[in-house]
Design a protein around this motif. Structure first.
Motif, PDB file in Angstrom:
ATOM      1  N   CYS A  98      -0.297   4.404   0.224  1.00  0.00           N
ATOM      2  CA  CYS A  98      -0.984   5.587   0.757  1.00  0.00           C
ATOM      3  C   CYS A  98      -0.062   6.342   1.717  1.00  0.00           C
ATOM      4  O   CYS A  98       0.940   5.807   2.198  1.00  0.00           O
ATOM      5  CB  CYS A  98      -2.308   5.209   1.427  1.00  0.00           C
ATOM      6  SG  CYS A  98      -2.157   4.602   3.126  1.00  0.00           S
ATOM      7  N   CYS A 108       0.851  -1.191   0.000  1.00  0.00           N
ATOM      8  CA  CYS A 108       0.000   0.000   0.000  1.00  0.00           C
ATOM      9  C   CYS A 108       0.886   1.241   0.000  1.00  0.00           C
ATOM     10  O   CYS A 108       1.782   1.373   0.837  1.00  0.00           O
ATOM     11  CB  CYS A 108      -0.926   0.000   1.208  1.00  0.00           C
ATOM     12  SG  CYS A 108      -2.018   1.441   1.216  1.00  0.00           S
ATOM     13  N   CYS A 114       0.548   4.687   5.113  1.00  0.00           N
ATOM     14  CA  CYS A 114       1.517   3.583   5.092  1.00  0.00           C
ATOM     15  C   CYS A 114       2.935   4.105   4.876  1.00  0.00           C
ATOM     16  O   CYS A 114       3.889   3.560   5.436  1.00  0.00           O
ATOM     17  CB  CYS A 114       1.137   2.561   4.027  1.00  0.00           C
ATOM     18  SG  CYS A 114      -0.304   1.574   4.490  1.00  0.00           S
TER      19      CYS A 114
HETATM   20 ZN   LIG Z   1      -1.965   2.302   3.160  1.00  0.00          ZN
END
Ligand SMILES: [Zn+2]
Ligand SMILES: [Zn+2]
Length: 153
Positions: free
Chosen positions: A31, A29, A34
């Motif tokens: 994002c 991930c 993260c």
């Molecule tokens: Zn994430």
């Protein structure tokens, strides 16, 4: 299949085991959450039912935050060295998302997909044969199916 995977934190106080046959999927991930949590370019999430995770040594401390979807998420980490072991849902909590880099043998890790690719660092090259999502997938069906097809054909 009764394989157990073991892992732990950086200082060694926390140890855990996972029933490998129960793992639902493994994704990266990209994002911002993260990236910040991992202090790196992306996070690796090994998703499994809570019952497939066992803390076998030490204890965890946790803190909560609200995800972009508005759900209460919880991060669980070693209170001594601060390494995040897993995230879960503070309210429902039937699953856990283990930080896969804490496993003892990370050579077994082979993600089936990448989430939040629109936030990926520009120098990260994404394998086109994998499942790629600009943000979060609508459901986890495809990433779960891809992982289970690969590991339990
Ligand atoms: Zn994430
Ligand atoms: Zn530790």
């Amino acid at each position: 299949m009764s394989d157990m995977w073991s892992g732990g934190c950086q200082c060694g106080a926390v140890r855990y085991e996972i029933a490998a046959a129960e793992v639902l999927t493994l994704v990266c991930c990209h994002c911002r959450e993260c990236q910040r949590q991992s202090a790196s370019a992306f996070g690796m999430s090994l998703i499994l039912p809570r019952a497939a995770f066992a803390l076998v040594q030490g204890h965890l401390q946790s803190f909560q935050w609200r995800s972009e979807r508005g759900t209460a998420r919880r991060g669980n980490f070693c209170p001594t060295c601060g390494v995040r072991i897993y995230n879960d849902d503070a309210e429902a909590g039937s699953w856990v998302s283990v930080k896969a880099g804490t496993l003892d043998d990370t050579s077994i890790l082979d993600p089936v997909g990448h989430l939040w690719t629109k936030r990926a660092q520009p120098w990260v090259s994404l394998p086109e044969e994998l499942l790629l999502y600009p943000a979060e997938p609508e459901t986890d069906d495809a990433i779960n199916a891809a992982y289970q097809k690969r590991t339990r054909p």
